[in-house]
Design a protein around this motif. Structure first.
Motif, PDB file in Angstrom:
ATOM      1  N   PRO A 105       6.374  24.779  61.531  1.00 43.37           N
ATOM      2  CA  PRO A 105       7.572  24.378  62.273  1.00 43.37           C
ATOM      3  C   PRO A 105       8.806  25.135  61.797  1.00 43.37           C
ATOM      4  N   PRO A 106       9.882  25.060  62.555  1.00 34.67           N
ATOM      5  CA  PRO A 106      11.152  25.594  62.055  1.00 34.67           C
ATOM      6  C   PRO A 106      11.607  24.756  60.863  1.00 34.67           C
ATOM      7  N   GLU A 107      12.575  25.239  60.152  1.00 35.92           N
ATOM      8  CA  GLU A 107      13.052  24.544  58.947  1.00 35.92           C
ATOM      9  C   GLU A 107      13.527  23.126  59.261  1.00 35.92           C
ATOM     10  N   TYR A 108      14.172  22.950  60.418  1.00 35.02           N
ATOM     11  CA  TYR A 108      14.668  21.626  60.801  1.00 35.02           C
ATOM     12  C   TYR A 108      14.266  21.314  62.236  1.00 35.02           C
ATOM     13  N   LEU A 109      13.894  20.059  62.450  1.00 36.24           N
ATOM     14  CA  LEU A 109      13.649  19.524  63.777  1.00 36.24           C
ATOM     15  C   LEU A 109      14.498  18.268  63.918  1.00 36.24           C
ATOM     16  N   TYR A 110      14.504  17.655  65.087  1.00 34.08           N
ATOM     17  CA  TYR A 110      15.389  16.513  65.347  1.00 34.08           C
ATOM     18  C   TYR A 110      14.615  15.381  66.007  1.00 34.08           C
ATOM     19  N   HIS A 111      15.068  14.174  65.717  1.00 40.27           N
ATOM     20  CA  HIS A 111      14.452  12.984  66.312  1.00 40.27           C
ATOM     21  C   HIS A 111      15.556  12.086  66.839  1.00 40.27           C
ATOM     22  N   GLY A 112      15.466  11.731  68.110  1.00 41.81           N
ATOM     23  CA  GLY A 112      16.435  10.825  68.711  1.00 41.81           C
ATOM     24  C   GLY A 112      15.910   9.406  68.691  1.00 41.81           C
ATOM     25  N   THR A 113      16.771   8.493  68.298  1.00 41.33           N
ATOM     26  CA  THR A 113      16.421   7.074  68.270  1.00 41.33           C
ATOM     27  C   THR A 113      17.680   6.281  68.562  1.00 41.33           C
ATOM     28  N   ALA A 114      17.574   4.970  68.465  1.00 41.39           N
ATOM     29  CA  ALA A 114      18.736   4.105  68.669  1.00 41.39           C
ATOM     30  C   ALA A 114      19.275   3.646  67.324  1.00 41.39           C
ATOM     31  N   VAL A 115      20.565   3.432  67.272  1.00 43.52           N
ATOM     32  CA  VAL A 115      21.237   2.981  66.046  1.00 43.52           C
ATOM     33  C   VAL A 115      20.543   1.746  65.481  1.00 43.52           C
ATOM     34  N   ILE A 116      20.105   0.850  66.352  1.00 44.53           N
ATOM     35  CA  ILE A 116      19.482  -0.403  65.925  1.00 44.53           C
ATOM     36  C   ILE A 116      18.232  -0.169  65.061  1.00 44.53           C
ATOM     37  N   ASN A 117      17.619   1.008  65.160  1.00 46.32           N
ATOM     38  CA  ASN A 117      16.396   1.309  64.408  1.00 46.32           C
ATOM     39  C   ASN A 117      16.645   1.920  63.026  1.00 46.32           C
ATOM     40  N   LEU A 118      17.902   2.233  62.700  1.00 41.72           N
ATOM     41  CA  LEU A 118      18.184   2.982  61.467  1.00 41.72           C
ATOM     42  C   LEU A 118      17.747   2.276  60.193  1.00 41.72           C
ATOM     43  N   ASP A 119      17.993   0.989  60.072  1.00 47.07           N
ATOM     44  CA  ASP A 119      17.623   0.289  58.832  1.00 47.07           C
ATOM     45  C   ASP A 119      16.119   0.379  58.574  1.00 47.07           C
ATOM     46  N   SER A 120      15.328   0.163  59.609  1.00 43.61           N
ATOM     47  CA  SER A 120      13.881   0.250  59.475  1.00 43.61           C
ATOM     48  C   SER A 120      13.446   1.672  59.119  1.00 43.61           C
ATOM     49  N   ILE A 121      14.053   2.662  59.767  1.00 43.09           N
ATOM     50  CA  ILE A 121      13.696   4.061  59.507  1.00 43.09           C
ATOM     51  C   ILE A 121      14.078   4.449  58.073  1.00 43.09           C
ATOM     52  N   LYS A 122      15.202   3.970  57.591  1.00 38.50           N
ATOM     53  CA  LYS A 122      15.600   4.267  56.215  1.00 38.50           C
ATOM     54  C   LYS A 122      14.596   3.713  55.213  1.00 38.50           C
ATOM     55  N   GLN A 123      13.972   2.597  55.548  1.00 37.94           N
ATOM     56  CA  GLN A 123      12.989   1.982  54.651  1.00 37.94           C
ATOM     57  C   GLN A 123      11.596   2.580  54.814  1.00 37.94           C
ATOM     58  N   LYS A 124      11.147   2.747  56.059  1.00 41.79           N
ATOM     59  CA  LYS A 124       9.758   3.113  56.324  1.00 41.79           C
ATOM     60  C   LYS A 124       9.562   4.542  56.809  1.00 41.79           C
ATOM     61  N   GLY A 125      10.642   5.205  57.233  1.00 44.08           N
ATOM     62  CA  GLY A 125      10.511   6.525  57.834  1.00 44.08           C
ATOM     63  C   GLY A 125      10.186   6.402  59.308  1.00 44.08           C
ATOM     64  N   LEU A 126       9.752   7.496  59.903  1.00 44.67           N
ATOM     65  CA  LEU A 126       9.359   7.509  61.313  1.00 44.67           C
ATOM     66  C   LEU A 126       7.850   7.314  61.403  1.00 44.67           C
ATOM     67  N   LEU A 127       7.456   6.304  62.149  1.00 42.98           N
ATOM     68  CA  LEU A 127       6.047   5.967  62.303  1.00 42.98           C
ATOM     69  C   LEU A 127       5.597   6.249  63.726  1.00 42.98           C
ATOM     70  N   ARG A 128       4.367   6.625  63.886  1.00 39.41           N
ATOM     71  CA  ARG A 128       3.858   6.966  65.215  1.00 39.41           C
ATOM     72  C   ARG A 128       3.606   5.743  66.079  1.00 39.41           C
ATOM     73  N   ARG A 129       3.501   4.593  65.484  1.00 41.48           N
ATOM     74  CA  ARG A 129       3.224   3.326  66.173  1.00 41.48           C
ATOM     75  C   ARG A 129       1.964   3.446  67.010  1.00 41.48           C
ATOM     76  N   SER A 130       2.027   3.171  68.305  1.00 36.44           N
ATOM     77  CA  SER A 130       0.808   3.194  69.129  1.00 36.44           C
ATOM     78  C   SER A 130       0.449   4.599  69.601  1.00 36.44           C
ATOM     79  N   ARG A 131       1.299   5.573  69.344  1.00 38.55           N
ATOM     80  CA  ARG A 131       1.023   6.945  69.768  1.00 38.55           C
ATOM     81  C   ARG A 131       0.272   7.691  68.671  1.00 38.55           C
ATOM     82  N   HIS A 132      -0.185   8.884  69.015  1.00 38.57           N
ATOM     83  CA  HIS A 132      -0.931   9.701  68.064  1.00 38.57           C
ATOM     84  C   HIS A 132      -0.028  10.375  67.045  1.00 38.57           C
ATOM     85  N   HIS A 133       1.216  10.654  67.440  1.00 38.10           N
ATOM     86  CA  HIS A 133       2.115  11.411  66.583  1.00 38.10           C
ATOM     87  C   HIS A 133       3.558  10.943  66.759  1.00 38.10           C
TER      88      HIS A 133
END
Length: 189
Positions: A99-127
């Motif tokens: 991959p390039p050195e940096y990529l980006y992920h769009g989410t909602a502000v409401i998800n930030l606390d969870s992402i700060k704790q757990k990171g980005l998870l694929r949930r029901s998707r493959h990736h």
């Protein structure tokens, strides 16, 4: 050629995404292990279950006009599949990519606390899906609420042995993104 901006076609496009990514059996459609379905069977099944019909011209217009290029035909347009985003088990045949050195992920502000704790998870998707640019990430984030764009240290992740794949429509994919690989914005959009 069918009208690409026809509201009925946009609605069919959403239904197509649902069928090709998540629930082919909702209309009795068989999907192979690579995510391909017969165009003829898809058209027949949609026409037997939907109020507004579809034909090859309409299907081609939907595929061609999709702003995220979610779908691909095979060479002779007898088969179609979604390029990524499946919740059903498929092997899309992705090969590892650098991959390039940096990529980006769009989410909602409401998800930030969870992402700060757990990171980005694929949930029901493959990736986890990552974008090449912030503009695309903002558009994705808006679908979930007030948007925020996270910068992903994808180059470091890859050097640390984490696999990346790039779909046919240039969406970068990885299984998870741990918090240490995420740069959170200092201010919210």
């Amino acid at each position: 050629m069918a009208n690409q901006n026809d509201p009925k076609n946009k609605n069919l496009g959403k239904f197509l995404s649902y069928i090709l990514r998540h629930k082919p059996m909702a209309i009795g459609l068989e999907m192979d292990d690579r995510g391909w379905v017969s165009v003829e069977a898809l058209i027949q099944k949609i026409n037997s279950t939907r109020k507004h019909g579809i034909n090859l011209d309409i299907l081609t217009a939907i595929v061609k006009s999709d702003n995220k290029q979610r779908y691909s035909f095979n060479a002779d347009k007898t088969m179609i599949r979604a390029n990524q985003g499946h919740s059903v088990l498929v092997d899309l045949g992705y090969e590892k990519s650098i991959p390039p050195e940096y990529l980006y992920h769009g989410t909602a502000v409401i998800n930030l606390d969870s992402i700060k704790q757990k990171g980005l998870l694929r949930r029901s998707r493959h990736h986890v899906h990552l974008s090449l640019d912030k503009k695309t990430a903002v558009a994705v984030g808006k679908r979930h609420g007030k948007p925020v764009v996270l910068t992903i240290k994808s180059g470091k992740m890859q050097r640390d042995g984490i696999a990346f794949y790039c779909s046919e429509n240039n969406v970068w994919l990885t299984e998870t993104v741990a918090p240490q690989y995420i740069e959170f914005p200092k201010s919210i959009l």
